[in-house]
Design a protein around this motif. Structure first.
Motif, PDB file in Angstrom:
ATOM      1  N   GLY A  11     -73.172  49.541  50.829  1.00  0.00           N
ATOM      2  CA  GLY A  11     -72.201  49.705  52.238  1.00  0.00           C
ATOM      3  C   GLY A  11     -71.011  48.987  52.921  1.00  0.00           C
ATOM      4  O   GLY A  11     -70.602  49.143  53.997  1.00  0.00           O
ATOM      5  N   VAL A  12     -70.551  48.479  51.818  1.00  0.00           N
ATOM      6  CA  VAL A  12     -69.504  47.612  51.765  1.00  0.00           C
ATOM      7  C   VAL A  12     -68.723  47.940  51.340  1.00  0.00           C
ATOM      8  O   VAL A  12     -68.794  48.544  50.078  1.00  0.00           O
ATOM      9  CB  VAL A  12     -70.418  46.249  51.462  1.00  0.00           C
ATOM     10  N   GLU A  13     -67.299  47.782  52.109  1.00  0.00           N
ATOM     11  CA  GLU A  13     -66.403  48.234  51.009  1.00  0.00           C
ATOM     12  C   GLU A  13     -66.120  47.364  49.863  1.00  0.00           C
ATOM     13  O   GLU A  13     -66.299  45.801  50.236  1.00  0.00           O
ATOM     14  CB  GLU A  13     -64.925  48.103  52.260  1.00  0.00           C
ATOM     15  N   THR A  14     -65.262  47.928  49.103  1.00  0.00           N
ATOM     16  CA  THR A  14     -64.763  47.311  48.224  1.00  0.00           C
ATOM     17  C   THR A  14     -63.620  46.846  47.983  1.00  0.00           C
ATOM     18  O   THR A  14     -62.168  46.722  48.591  1.00  0.00           O
ATOM     19  CB  THR A  14     -65.687  48.381  46.530  1.00  0.00           C
ATOM     20  N   THR A  15     -63.138  46.120  47.335  1.00  0.00           N
ATOM     21  CA  THR A  15     -61.681  45.243  46.721  1.00  0.00           C
ATOM     22  C   THR A  15     -60.584  46.085  46.605  1.00  0.00           C
ATOM     23  O   THR A  15     -59.248  46.536  46.644  1.00  0.00           O
ATOM     24  CB  THR A  15     -61.467  44.002  46.145  1.00  0.00           C
ATOM     25  N   ASN A  26     -66.441  43.819  49.154  1.00  0.00           N
ATOM     26  CA  ASN A  26     -65.352  42.422  49.795  1.00  0.00           C
ATOM     27  C   ASN A  26     -65.876  41.911  50.670  1.00  0.00           C
ATOM     28  O   ASN A  26     -65.756  42.228  52.050  1.00  0.00           O
ATOM     29  CB  ASN A  26     -63.926  43.569  50.418  1.00  0.00           C
ATOM     30  N   ASN A  27     -66.651  40.785  50.294  1.00  0.00           N
ATOM     31  CA  ASN A  27     -67.599  40.171  50.881  1.00  0.00           C
ATOM     32  C   ASN A  27     -66.366  38.923  51.596  1.00  0.00           C
ATOM     33  O   ASN A  27     -67.134  37.564  50.555  1.00  0.00           O
ATOM     34  CB  ASN A  27     -68.654  40.056  50.329  1.00  0.00           C
TER      35      ASN A  27
END
Length: 287
Positions: A11-15, A26-27
């Motif tokens: 569920g995290v946006e990617t770069t 994108n952590n």
């Protein structure tokens, strides 16, 4: 914004970066870590301004505080020398017996002697003072010139066969190659071996004993016990300094080898020589 890709699993946006179908999440780093990193940069900049840091051709930048670790070490060493000065001065004035009788002085002298020994003596006598071929073991109670504290001091201070010290210990065993026939040399060697072991030919012991009495007893004693005043070693204890075995004993009788120990009073201070004597005496063989 609508084209942002969200990883389905985390569920995290990617770069937007993708390699072989693998997307990068994108952590961002935790804020506390980022600020800590910035703080280290600021600290490093401050350090290079305050302290020596950047190397130049002949030296490094001095820093606004003009700090020097070498100067700090020199100050510490000078302070240690001042603190030790009173004890060293006392060692220089009192006798060796008085040093041994004073626990504080004895402890200080033993430690100082151990340091001096590691610098000046281990090359010949070994790190544990056990000696080796041609070099005496300082841990046992077999002494060519005596093992009391004054005898040890005399040997260290003036050496053995030192060509430039008038008070050096001197002992010279003559070469018997022109005095005894080869067969007689072997007979003497057989007798000497019999004092502590078994010779190869026991029949040579009896004639060797008479030859020994006529030529060797005046220095080594009637029973081979040695004579310290002459530096003549004990031949009956199976402790051999320069030779091993009957053949080498015969060779030593024909063409003796003589070692040289330097006189340390010309190289070290009297206080250091005293400390060396105390240390060697403390190894276990001192009398």
């Amino acid at each position: 914004m609508a084209d942002k890709h969200i990883d389905e699993i985390s569920g995290v946006e990617t770069t937007g970066h993708e390699w072989d179908g693998i997307r990068e999440l994108n952590n961002p780093m935790p804020r506390w870590w980022v600020w800590t990193f910035y703080a280290t940069i600021v600290w490093a900049l401050g350090y290079t301004i305050l302290y020596p840091a950047w190397p130049l051709v002949n030296e490094a930048t001095k820093g606004v505080l003009n700090y020097s670790s070498r100067a700090e070490l020199a100050g510490d060493l000078e302070g240690a020398k001042i603190a030790q000065g009173e004890v060293i001065e006392k060692i220089s004035k009192v006798s060796l017996e008085e040093i041994l009788a004073d626990p504080q002085l004895a402890q200080f002298a033993t430690a100082g002697g151990a340091s001096a020994f590691r610098v000046n003596c281990v090359q010949c006598h070994g790190t544990g003072a056990a000696g080796g071929q041609g070099y005496p073991n300082l841990n046992d109670d077999e002494w060519l010139w005596g093992g009391d504290i004054n005898a040890i001091y005399q040997t260290i201070a003036h050496g053995v066969r030192d060509p430039v010290d008038a008070d050096t210990r001197v002992s010279e065993m003559p070469a018997f190659i022109d005095i005894l026939q080869p067969e007689e040399v072997r007979q003497v060697a057989a007798y000497v071996v019999s004092l502590s072991g078994t010779p190869r030919d026991p029949s040579m012991v009896e004639p060797g004993q008479q030859l020994y009495a006529d030529n060797c007893a005046s220095c080594h004693g009637e029973s081979g016990e040695g004579v310290r005043d002459l530096g003549a070693p004990n031949l009956a204890d199976a402790i051999w300094l320069k030779v091993q075995g009957e053949a080498e004993i015969a060779q030593q009788i024909q063409a003796p080898r003589h070692g040289v120990m330097p006189a340390w009073n010309a190289r070290l201070s009297n206080e250091t020589v005293k400390q060396l004597a105390v240390y060697v005496h403390s190894l276990g063989g001192g009398e």
